[in-house]
Structures are given as structure tokens and as C-alpha cells.
Design a protein around this motif. Structure first.
Motif, short mmCIF file in Angstrom:
data_model
loop_
_atom_site.label_atom_id
_atom_site.label_comp_id
_atom_site.label_asym_id
_atom_site.label_seq_id
_atom_site.Cartn_x
_atom_site.Cartn_y
_atom_site.Cartn_z
N GLY A 199 0.81 -1.21 0.00
CA GLY A 199 0.00 0.00 0.00
C GLY A 199 0.85 1.27 0.00
O GLY A 199 0.55 2.23 -0.72
N LEU A 200 1.92 1.28 0.77
CA LEU A 200 2.80 2.46 0.82
C LEU A 200 3.48 2.70 -0.52
O LEU A 200 3.51 3.85 -1.01
N LEU A 319 4.26 0.99 10.94
CA LEU A 319 4.91 2.20 10.41
C LEU A 319 4.57 2.41 8.95
O LEU A 319 4.33 3.54 8.51
N ALA A 320 4.55 1.32 8.18
CA ALA A 320 4.24 1.43 6.76
C ALA A 320 2.80 1.87 6.54
O ALA A 320 2.51 2.69 5.66
N VAL A 321 1.86 1.35 7.34
CA VAL A 321 0.46 1.75 7.23
C VAL A 321 0.31 3.23 7.57
O VAL A 321 -0.39 3.99 6.88
N PHE A 322 0.94 3.65 8.66
CA PHE A 322 0.88 5.06 9.06
C PHE A 322 1.43 5.96 7.96
O PHE A 322 0.82 6.98 7.60
N ALA A 323 2.56 5.56 7.38
CA ALA A 323 3.16 6.36 6.31
C ALA A 323 2.27 6.39 5.08
O ALA A 323 2.16 7.43 4.41
N ALA A 324 1.60 5.28 4.77
CA ALA A 324 0.73 5.24 3.59
C ALA A 324 -0.42 6.22 3.73
O ALA A 324 -0.76 6.96 2.78
N PHE A 325 -1.05 6.26 4.90
CA PHE A 325 -2.16 7.20 5.10
C PHE A 325 -1.68 8.65 5.13
O PHE A 325 -2.39 9.54 4.65
N ARG A 326 -0.49 8.87 5.66
CA ARG A 326 0.04 10.23 5.66
C ARG A 326 0.34 10.71 4.24
O ARG A 326 0.05 11.86 3.87
#
Length: 333
Positions: A199-200, A319-326
Motif C-alpha cells: 500500500g505504501l 509504520l508502513a500503514v501510518f506512512a501510507a495514510f500520511r
């Protein structure tokens, strides 16, 4: 204006309370991929079951798979048992590749292709927020991957269980690089990381093939790094002395050497380039070595290693999920 800016519409926006609608649409659109995934699941189960049946039907004179008279001086295992051991010795690697393919699929057909073609605008124009749109494309494959891989882990462990106590077996050790990744929760952690990284990479690159390639590269690097450093995830045990008490059958042997009188470690590898074995021993004695030691991970370290590796993978996935939404929010806003 960013290409990911949500189009204006006169439709009254209502934020959906759940992901049920987007998830249902996602499953319908990609139902062919679901059939393929289901087929792979059935094939994987069928292979293990077939190997167990083949092994059970093989002609063996002893319970341990020996084809020679029991208690004889020669041990000759059946072809079915040795073949089963060979095939299952790389089962963990196969499951790891399947988990990686899930991430590649998420990066390409599931997200990046919609961003590249612009079809995401249709969903966003129908009162589906960008966050819900991305959440559905991460949650659905993550849930399906966890369920499917949990079944495969159970079946794989069941297949390996048939080889327990097999004499002279060296291919199906619990710490084997082709076995360890596919026998515990670390595989589920890797699958969730694969979905998150996919996703990212998709929202960052927004190109199908490039996103898939980048996802594969990242996941391959993580898998290789864990393989190289897995032995460092939990403190090993140092056993002194020489003989059977130093290394048990289920131990993961890491290194060996000798201790000085003060307890300093000297490793044999530092003296093996001196020439013969006697030269190496003389080298160790000259450096003050007095007692042999062996560094091992006993079989009891299986679960600590699995859980620590799982924790690392889950942290990276978060961390990857958080970065993807950001990234999605920055491009959208």
C-alpha cells in the motif's frame, strides 16, 4: 493540483460507518484473484496430504522408516520418507513467497492501477473518503492473508510432525532457513508487512509495475535481513565442554571455540587458517585457551525467536500503514 485530489461533486457526502460497502465492491471486482488464491490454498493442502499418504503407504519394516531389518547395522529409509523430507524442507520459503506475492498484488492491481488509471475518482465521488478507500484495500487482503496462511501453517506443521524422530534427518530442523519462516506467527507478521508495504509503495509511486517491483525489493530485503540476523533476536546459550553434552540433537549450532582462564572467548575460525588441525590447536593454546565451548540456540528458543521476529514485522507494518495514510492525505489535501 495533485492528481489525487478528490473531485468535487454535488452528491451529499456521508461518511460510511464501516468498510462493508468498499470491501464488498473490492471482493467483487477482484473475484478472479480470489479464485486463484483459493486454488493455491487447496493445492498447498493437497501436496502435504498427498505426501503424508505416500509416506504412510510406503513399505517400511520399522516404525522409524527403516527398510532394513530393525536393529540392523545399516539404516536405509524409504524413498517416500526421504522425498517428503526433501519437499517439506523448503515449505517455509514457499509460504514466505506467497506472503510476498500478496503484497505485490496489493501494490499493483489493487491500488496502484486505480491511481494510475484514475478509476479511484469514481469511488471518491460516491461518498467514499480517501481514507476509507485505502483502508478497505489494506484490510481485506490482510484479513484474507491471515486466514489463508494460518490454515497453511497448520497443515505444514502437520506434515512436518510426521517426520519427528526420523533418524539422521538434517533437512527438517526447526531452525532451517526453509522451515522456520513458515511454521509460526512470523509468517503472519510478514504477510501483514507485505500488505502494508504494498500500500505504501502504491500511493508513493502510483505506477503499477514500478510499485510491484519496489514492493518485491523491499520485502526481499527484509526477508534476507531477518534470515541473516535471526540468531541475534534472542540471547544464545553457551555450553562448555566437549562431547554429547555440548550439543543436543535439537540445538541450533551457532559457533564454537575455547575459553581462556579469564573467560575470554577464542573462536576456532580465527585459527583455522594457520594450516593443519594441530596448527590450529597450537594457535589456540598459544592464545591461552583452556576449555571448549559451543554457542547454541536450543529447541526451547523456537518460540522466543518466532515472537520477537513477529513483533519486529508488526512494528514495521504499523509504520508502513501510518506512512501510507500520511502520504495519501498529503497528496489528497
Amino acid at each position: 493540483m495533485s492528481t489525487l485530489t478528490r473531485p468535487k461533486t454535488d452528491t451529499v457526502a456521508t461518511t460510511p460507518g464501516t468498510l462493508r460497502g468498499p470491501a464488498r465492491v473490492l471482493l467483487r471486482v477482484h473475484r478472479k484473484a480470489l479464485w486463484v488464491a483459493g486454488g493455491l490454498l487447496v493445492i498447498g493442502i493437497g501436496i502435504v496430504v498427498a505426501l503424508r499418504i505416500w509416506m504412510a503407504a510406503a513399505k517400511e519394516l520399522c516404525a522409524d522408516g527403516d527398510m532394513t531389518p530393525c536393529g540392523g547395522p545399516v539404516y536405509q529409509p524409504s524413498y517416500a520418507r526421504t522425498s517428503t523430507e526433501l519437499y517439506l524442507s523448503d515449505g517455509g520459503t514457499v509460504l514466505l513467497l506467497l506472503a510476498g506475492l500478496i503484497g505485490v498484488f496489493v501494490a499493483g492491481p489493487l491500488i496502484a492501477r486505480e491511481l494510475e488509471s484514475g478509476t479511484f475518482r469514481l469511488a471518491w465521488a460516491q461518498s467514499v473518503s480517501p481514507a476509507h478507500w485505502l483502508a478497505a484495500r489494506l484490510a481485506v487482503p490482510a484479513a484474507l492473508a491471515v486466514v489463508g496462511l494460518t490454515v497453511l501453517i497448520a497443515v505444514y506443521r502437520w506434515g512436518l510432525w510426521a517426520l519427528r524422530g526420523y533418524p539422521y534427518s538434517h533437512l527438517t530442523t526447526w531452525y532451517g532457513s526453509g522451515i522456520f519462516p513458515g511454521t509460526g506467527p512470523a509468517l503472519l507478521g510478514f504477510a501483514l508487512l507485505a500488505v502494508a508495504v504494498g500500500g505504501l509503495c502504491a500511493v508513493l509511486v502510483r505506477r503499477t509495475l514500478l510499485s510491484m517491483s519496489l514492493t518485491g525489493l523491499v520485502l526481499g530485503t527484509v526477508a534476507l535481513g531477518l534470515h541473516k540476523r535471526r540468531y541475534e533476536l534472542w540471547p544464545h546459550i553457551l555450553r562448555q565442554g566437549r562431547g554429547p553434552q555440548a550439543v543436543s540433537p535439537g540445538d541450533w549450532h551457532l559457533d564454537y571455540g575455547m575459553l581462556t582462564a579469564s573467560g575470554h572467548k577464542l573462536y576456532w575460525r580465527d585459527c583455522l587458517d594457520t594450516g593443519t588441525v594441530e596448527d590450529a590447536r597450537a594457535c589456540m593454546r598459544a592464545r591461552g585457551a583452556v576449555t571448549n565451548f559451543t554457542e547454541v540456540h536450543p529447541a526451547s528458543h523456537y518460540w522466543p525467536l518466532q515472537l520477537v521476529e513477529t513483533g519486529i514485522l508488526l512494528a514495521l507494518a504499523a509504520l508502513a500503514v501510518f506512512a501510507a495514510f500520511r502520504v495519501l492525505r498529503r497528496l489528497h489535501g
